[in-house]
Design an enzyme around this catalytic site. Structure first.
Site, PDB file in Angstrom:
ATOM      1  N   GLN A 224      -0.718 -44.230  62.119  1.00 15.81           N
ATOM      2  CA  GLN A 224      -2.230 -43.280  62.274  1.00 15.81           C
ATOM      3  C   GLN A 224      -3.286 -43.540  61.215  1.00 15.81           C
ATOM      4  O   GLN A 224      -4.496 -42.335  61.479  1.00 15.81           O
ATOM      5  CB  GLN A 224      -1.849 -42.283  62.082  1.00 15.81           C
ATOM      6  N   GLU A 742      -5.097 -30.634  69.870  1.00 12.90           N
ATOM      7  CA  GLU A 742      -3.963 -30.301  69.589  1.00 12.90           C
ATOM      8  C   GLU A 742      -3.656 -28.972  70.021  1.00 12.90           C
ATOM      9  O   GLU A 742      -2.440 -27.855  70.171  1.00 12.90           O
ATOM     10  CB  GLU A 742      -2.857 -30.122  68.278  1.00 12.90           C
TER      11      GLU A 742
END
Ligand code: CDP
Length: 788
Positions: A224, A742
């Site tokens: 990532q 998130e």
């Protein structure tokens, strides 16, 4: 909608639910994932893992593995040590074994690697490696680790005495003590947020390709944060940074699991350097589930000082975090327990104090930020479970209790009890929208009626605000590398463009949304803009994508670089229109003469002029780069409300309805935002209801495959009712956006648990730990006791 807004929707700008451009290749099987990379002469690597959680390695005999036809290399820790690579630094200033030399410290730890012509030969040869272990007693929870005579897991560390990693505190201890002295009532709660795993569908992997002739190392890998990996490889392997190229191709989900550096990456790189051939390592599902970054596993103790009219006077929190054998989660260096102290940011609380302790155990490294900013998931869960318990202790309605303690709209900027500065939000309004949507008053009546018939209905509320978008660089760094991000935009002469950023999508849709920001700023249709991420040879330096930081930081850089381009295009327009720059006005996609609006030039004409007709003295071309260091984090807010019915005979609970009200400021792509929320709520539901990785007393990992570690399918997943009517733009983000990725996974779990606890009110039970499995609920109902 204004005409300008409608025009913008037509070109796929801000607010357009543009279809995800990346999906064309994903749904046709044309994605390019690490395992799709096939290079000439490529070899395959497999890892031998420890069957024991804690054992001294007496000897390793690899002779039989070397003898297998097709085997090219067998790597052990001893060999790694000769190159100073048996251990590697972690993102938290700890060290982690690459291949074990002295001891194994968790079941599944990497002990040796075989590199062979194909993965099957490599796997078979791994099984021929003979390791002589001397078993040591395993430590499977922090309490065992804290016992005075507990074996020291990290006896490799000079000066390590016992198993404590850190003791950390933050907040106002004296002020909090005073608040408790003044309290009419103290509400207490103890919880465990269990170990869970981000479990992306694609496991980790790498293809390392070292070319001796050019001295160039190219690594395709599931990371990532490719630039951080490049820097780490340069520093640890002492290779020149310009000769390292990290490419993150398509990634099949990350959720934080693909932030750390794993031994498999390091071993494949070393193997490629030694063999001068490409080496591929692709982890299997069990390998991913037992050895890569876990999340949570934290014990929480909290106390709330309350006045009897409902005012929260102060909060005390203590956490014991089980970090496994290596402290390797990413976190800003100043905050030992991530951003746990973002707890209670949405509430107006005069004083708070948090103490946090981290402990080594014989488990795989834990504490990874699974779809959350460092430790905010644990913080929000703790907060909302405590708020519900406090409201119940006071006998005040839980919605009302929240409303009376929320930070008010006119209180911003607001200093949170642990010192963050929040800048915007409409918390009470979001709550009102949610309560209206769920028809709160009526549900309470229905619930009371149902209780008379012996049926158990419950309603759970969870609210959250979290700090998204680290940095600013003043406060946030990882291993000293300041947290900011970047975008580079090149406009071709025909007005088409290519945009590159330092972020890296793992499925969040950056190729779609970044182009929308450029369309908004420059009026170039989004379909004319290609977005590329993940290749360190081409993308500008950035810290990568995790913690929902992409939109707050890289997304802001995209807006800022577009503005730089617009500033140059304005000069070109003035030249083409033969007026001075001050007489030029801008509207979406076009500059025009203020006094004669019909005389104008398009952004595409300016692009052509940048290569063919620029004014004297102007540098040709239309491209630029922006590095963006945000002034603050962004603070989205959400309210999640769940209703459930619990079967008192079996403990099974069904979700009746779930309402989500998310305020993430300006939505770039409303459809993608809804997808992010639905995905997050599904992960929240999974954590609350079924996901369970635990360890038996011998340190065996229970939950090492998808038969034991459950992912909800479409069948179990409840329906969600999403609300987008509350929009509080972020005051410092160039387009007013806040992160969203998130939020639902962070705030959702408490809503489910609170709903079940509300249904069980008559039992007097204060807590059932997640996962709230039917047998736990049944135990709580039957024996009227807390269940952990
Ligand atoms: O860092 P990460 O991409 O995981 O999270 P994010 O920045 O919250 O963005 C997730 C996705 O939602 C991206 O495609 C964003 O561009 C999009 N998004 C949006 O359309 N509007 C917002 N206000 C926030 C995110």
């Amino acid at each position: 909608m204004t005409t300008q807004a409608l025009d913008e929707i037509k070109i796929g700008g801000l607010g357009s639910s543009r279809k995800r451009v990346e999906d064309d290749r994903f749904i046709r099987g044309k994605g390019n994932y690490t395992d799709d990379v096939v290079l000439p002469g490529m070899l395959h690597m497999e890892i031998l893992r420890s069957p024991l959680p804690h054992a001294r390695i007496k000897s390793i005999d690899t002779s039989k593995a070397w003898a297998v036809p097709g085997v090219h290399l067998v790597l052990t820790g001893e060999m790694m040590a000769t190159r100073n690579l048996a251990w590697m630094p972690t993102l938290s200033y700890d060290t982690q074994a690459v291949l074990a030399t002295d001891k194994v410290r968790f079941q599944g730890q990497e002990v040796a690697c075989v590199i062979a012509d194909d993965p099957y030969i490599a796997k078979d040869a791994c099984e021929l490696i003979e390791v002589d272990y001397e078993a040591l007693p395993p430590i499977v929870n922090p309490w065992q680790g804290l016992e005075p005579d507990a074996p020291v897991i990290r006896d490799d560390k000079v000066g390590q005495d016992g198993n404590v990693i850190y003791n950390w505190e933050v907040g106002d201890k004296a002020g909090t003590d005073r608040a408790f002295e003044q309290a009419d009532l103290v509400s207490k709660l103890e919880l465990h947020y269990p170990r869970s795993h981000p479990s992306p569908i694609e496991c980790c992997g790498s293809v390392a390709d070292f070319n001796r002739a050019t001295q160039k190392l190219t690594v395709y890998m599931t990371t990532q944060a490719p630039h951080i990996i490049r820097a780490a490889v340069a520093m640890v392997a002492e290779l020149p940074e310009q000769m390292i190229r990290i490419i993150s191709p398509d990634i099949g989900g990350g959720f934080g699991n693909k932030v750390p550096v794993y031994p498999g990456y390091v071993c494949s790189i070393l193997a490629s350097i030694l063999l001068e051939r490409p080496v591929k390592w692709i982890e299997d599902k069990t390998g991913n589930l037992i050895s890569t970054g876990f999340a949570r596993d934290i014990y929480l103790k909290g106390e709330m000082a309350l006045r009897k009219d409902g005012k929260i006077l102060g909060v005390r929190m203590h956490t014991d975090a089980d970090h496994g054998a290596f402290f390797s989660d990413a976190q800003p260096s100043k905050f030992k327990i991530g951003l746990m102290h973002s707890a209670f940011a949405a509430y107006d609380i005069p004083a708070a104090h948090l103490t946090a302790r981290g402990v080594y155990t014989n488990k795989a490294p834990g504490g990874v930020a699974y779809r959350c900013s460092f430790r905010v998931t644990e913080a929000m869960f703790f907060q909302e479970r405590m708020v519900q318990a406090a409201a119940a202790d006071l006998g005040i309605d839980q919605a009302e209790f929240r409303r009376m303690n929320f930070v008010r709209d006119d209180d911003f900027p607001h200093r949170t009890p642990f010192g963050f500065l929040t800048d915007s939000g409409q918390y009470a309004k979001c709550l009102d929208v949610g309560l209206k949507a769920i028809d709160y008053e009526n549900f309470r009546k229905e619930q009371a009626e149902a209780r008379k018939q012996g049926r158990l209905l419950g309603l759970g509320i969870s609210t959250m605000t979290e700090p998204l978008g680290a940095g600013n660089s003043r406060e946030y760094d990882i291993l000293g590398i300041k947290m900011f991000d970047s975008a580079e935009l090149k406009i071709h002469m025909t007005g088409k463009a290519i945009l590159r950023t330092g972020a890296k999508s793992q499925g969040q849709g950056h190729e779609t949304t970044w182009a929308q920001i450029v369309a908004h700023e420059l009026g170039i249709p989004a379909d004319d803009i290609t977005v590329e991420e993940g290749d360190t040879d081409t993308a500008p330096f950035g810290m990568g994508t995790y913690a929902s930081r992409s939109t707050p930081v890289a997304g802001a850089a995209v807006a800022m670089v577009s503005r730089k381009i617009r500033a140059k295009a304005r000069k070109l327009a003035a030249h083409l229109l033969e007026v001075s720059e001050e007489d030029v006005e801008w509207e979406l996609g076009r500059f025009y003469v203020r006094s004669a609006p019909q005389r104008g030039v398009s952004i595409q004409e300016c692009a052509m002029a940048a290569y063919s007709n620029m004014p004297d003295g102007m540098e040709p071309g239309l491209e630029n780069t922006a590095y963006y260091d945000p002034p603050n984090l962004t603070w989205p807010f959400a309210v999640y409300i769940v209703t459930v019915e619990v079967d008192r005979e079996t403990g099974v609970w069904d979700v009746l309805r779930m309402v989500a009200v998310d305020d993430c400021g300006v939505r770039i792509n409303p459809m993608i935002v809804e997808g992010q929320i639905m995905g997050g709520l599904t992960e929240a539901y999974a954590m609350a209801s079924m996901q369970f990785i635990t360890f038996d007393a011998d340190g065996n990992c229970v939950g090492s495959n998808y038969m034991d570690y459950l992912l909800p399918s479409a069948w179990e997943t409840p329906g969600y009712e999403l609300h987008s009517e509350v929009v509080t733009p972020c005051p410092h983000h160039p387009i007013g956006a806040k992160g969203i990725g998130e939020c639902a996974a962070v705030g959702g779990p408490a809503a489910f648990v609170n709903a079940v606890m509300d249904a069980l009110e008559e039992t007097g039970v204060r807590n059932i730990d997640m996962p709230v499995l039917p047998d736990r609920v049944w135990e709580a109902i039957t024996y009227r006791r807390d269940v952990s």
